[in-house]
Design an enzyme around this catalytic site. Structure first.
Site, PDB file in Angstrom:
ATOM      1  N   THR A 190      12.477  -3.542   4.907  1.00 16.11           N
ATOM      2  CA  THR A 190      11.299  -4.314   5.277  1.00 16.11           C
ATOM      3  C   THR A 190      11.460  -5.729   4.750  1.00 16.11           C
ATOM      4  O   THR A 190      12.096  -5.957   3.723  1.00 16.11           O
ATOM      5  CB  THR A 190       9.979  -3.667   4.791  1.00 16.11           C
TER       6      THR A 190
ATOM      7  N   CYS B 135       2.546  -8.827  -0.409  1.00 14.29           N
ATOM      8  CA  CYS B 135       2.667  -7.402  -0.057  1.00 14.29           C
ATOM      9  C   CYS B 135       3.628  -6.708  -1.023  1.00 14.29           C
ATOM     10  O   CYS B 135       4.466  -7.349  -1.645  1.00 14.29           O
ATOM     11  CB  CYS B 135       3.218  -7.247   1.361  1.00 14.29           C
TER      12      CYS B 135
ATOM     13  N   HIS C  67       5.004  -0.612   3.485  1.00  7.87           N
ATOM     14  CA  HIS C  67       4.800  -2.054   3.323  1.00  7.87           C
ATOM     15  C   HIS C  67       3.295  -2.259   3.172  1.00  7.87           C
ATOM     16  O   HIS C  67       2.561  -2.282   4.155  1.00  7.87           O
ATOM     17  CB  HIS C  67       5.343  -2.776   4.550  1.00  7.87           C
TER      18      HIS C  67
END
Length: 154
Positions: free
Chosen positions: A15, A21, A38
C-alpha cells in the site's frame, strides 16, 4: 486507501500513500497468509450517522480483518502485527486532538491489537513524512519506503 486485503505466499501485500494513515499487517508466522489494512481514521464513531465504510476506521477494519483471518485458519493467539505510517503531516498552531490524526490513528490501531492480544513486533510510525509499505509473506519482512529517506526493513 481505506481498504484491506489478504494474500498468500509468494504474493506480497503493498500500500502507498501512508501519510497520517496507518498500514497494519497481521500475520501468523509459519502460515502462508497475511492481511494488510490501510487505516484512514481512528474510530467509526467519526462517521456520525453517515454511511459507514468499515475499511476506513481502525476499529471496524481490524474487526473485519481478524474475522477473515480466523475464517482462513489463523489462530488469533498466534497473530503478530507490523505497522507503519501515522505521520503528523501538517503543523497546526492550536494543537487540538483533531489536528493529530496520524498519532491518533496509530494509537487506535495499537489499542485494537492490544485488546485482541496481538503483539506489535515492529513499527515505523510518527514523524512527518509519507510512506509506502510492502510485506513479504514468505519471510514476514515489512519493507518501508519513506519520502526523502529511502528504504528500511522491519
Amino acid at each position: 486507501m481505506a481498504d484491506w486485503k489478504t494474500a498468500e505466499a509468494p504474493e506480497r501485500l503493498r500500500t502507498s500513500g501512508l501519510g497520517s494513515c496507518v498500514g497494519v499487517v497481521l500475520y501468523e508466522e509459519g502460515l502462508s497468509i497475511a492481511a494488510m489494512a490501510h487505516i484512514m481514521l481512528p474510530d467509526s464513531s467519526m462517521a456520525a450517522g453517515r454511511s459507514l465504510q468499515r475499511a476506513k476506521f481502525a476499529d471496524t477494519a481490524l474487526e473485519d480483518v481478524l474475522a477473515c483471518l480466523k475464517e482462513k485458519g489463523c489462530s488469533l493467539r498466534r497473530l503478530q502485527a507490523k505497522l507503519a505510517g501515522g505521520a503528523q503531516m501538517f503543523s497546526f498552531s492550536e494543537g487540538s486532538d483533531m489536528s493529530r490524526i496520524g498519532p491518533r490513528n496509530s494509537e487506535a490501531v495499537k489499542a485494537v491489537l492490544k485488546e485482541n492480544g496481538i503483539p506489535v513486533k515492529a513499527e515505523d510510525t510518527g514523524g512527518s513524512k509519507g510512506r509506502t509499505i510492502e510485506f513479504s509473506i514468505m519471510d514476514s519482512s515489512l519493507y518501508i519506503r519513506t519520502v526523502n529517506e529511502g528504504k528500511t526493513i522491519i
